[in-house]
Scaffold this active site. Structure first.
Site: not given
Ligand code: UFG
Length: 329
Positions: A11, A50, A74, A140, A168-169
């Site tokens: 993403y 990978d 990750a 995490y 952050f988000n």
């Protein structure tokens, strides 16, 4: 020379690749496609592999002249990391050890690293500064912090310069609508809300309404994925000019509660989006808001799409045109 983007089909990775291409950078992507999507990539050289596989890394560094690495590959789910800590130590810390060993062997000395607000744990004060204590409350956050520290020690020993970007988000989608968020299963607030608006879910579950916030729901600092992407390019330019390691928070400095996000999504989608309160989710701090003053001052970064309505509108455009993500419509 090229920039190697690990996890570039994911993403935030794919939006960063698009931003690098817009700045005329040459890009090589490596991704194992476990959570990434090959469809999200255009105009780049792609290696499916990978980062735990040293032979693939040696091939990439041997076949391309790599100037710097932007490292996304990750595992990144807080809850999953609590139930599967060893997978997180392997996919995040051990994998990065292999990557950095290959970088050192091939004399590649610059890395921009996808870090997280989860390195802070439960904040002591708001907004969070880069100098605040880092006490992660999940494997995490712990593995991301350990990676940051490994890079810093490698600066002293091998001259590896690293920029750690603590997001952050992340939310929203590319403004031209060609790429966006597609996780299976989806766990993030905004895409789940939009799945309700698309008729793919009956309601959104609000994880707790008894937090010490004005409306009782958790407050987060939502940052547009394109603004995050731009910060990576700036971090790369900073490494080129300053050749120094550093760490930066990336957020808008404004918090929105879960209720406020749902309300804004109702306005954007014109859908009632039914909501039901469900129990708290383990490990959720009540409030996470960044101070990004350092990134603004040092990197000259300024979020362009900080407004929550704009963030949700861009995500809505993507989800409407790609109701099943990158899979066939
Ligand atoms: N939430 C709900 N219902 C849902 C999903 C989420 O109420 O169905 C709430 C969560 O409890 C939280 C907020 O919405 O309060 C945002 O949750 P997300 O799952 O979208 O994001 P997180 O804050 O858990 O985590 C994200 C990234 C992490 C990163 C963190 C840093 O996924 O990798 O931001 O702030 F560490």
């Amino acid at each position: 020379m090229a920039i190697l983007v690990t996890g570039g089909a994911g993403y935030i990775g794919s939006h960063t690749v698009a931003e690098l291409l817009a700045h005329k950078e040459e890009v090589v992507v490596m991704d194992n496609l476990r959570t990434g999507h090959a469809e999200a990539l255009q105009g780049v050289k792609f290696y499916e592999g990978d980062i735990r596989d040293r032979s693939v890394l040696d091939r990439i560094f041997g076949e391309n002249e790599i100037e710097a690495v932007i490292h996304f590959a990750a595992s990144s789910l807080v809850g999953e990391s609590v139930s599967e800590p060893l997978a997180y130590y392997e996919n995040n810390l051990l994998a990065s050890h292999t990557l950095v060993s290959a970088m050192v062997a091939h004399d590649v000395k610059k890395i921009v690293f996808s870090s997280t607000a989860a390195t802070y744990g439960e904040p002591k004060s708001i907004p969070i500064l880069e100098t605040d204590p880092t006490e992660p409350t999940s494997p995490y956050g712990e593995t991301k912090l350990a990676m940051e520290k490994m890079f810093r020690w490698c600066d002293g020993a091998y001259g590896l310069k690293s920029i750690s970007l603590r997001y952050f988000n992340a939310a929203g989608a590319h403004m031209d609508g060609h790429i966006g968020e597609d996780h299976t299963p989806e766990s993030h607030l905004i895409p789940i809300i939009l799945q309700v608006a698309l008729g793919q879910r009956e309601h959104i579950g609000i994880f707790g309404d008894d937090y010490a916030t004005a409306d009782g729901t958790c407050i987060r600092d939502y940052i547009h994925v394109m603004d995050l992407a731009n910060a990576h390019w700036r971090a790369l330019e900073y490494l080129r000019k300053e050749n120094a390691s550093n760490v930066f928070n990336l957020g808008n400095g404004t918090g929105f509660s879960v209720n406020e996000v749902i309300e804004t999504a109702r306005k954007v989608t014109n859908h009632p989006i039914p909501a039901k309160v469900s129990p708290r989710r383990a490990g959720d701090p009540a409030v996470l808001i960044a101070s990004s003053e350092k990134a603004q001052t040092v990197l000259g970064w300024k979020p362009q799409w900080g407004d929550l309505e704009t963030i949700i509108e861009s995500a809505w455009k993507w989800h409407q045109s790609h109701p099943n993500g990158f899979a066939a419509k």
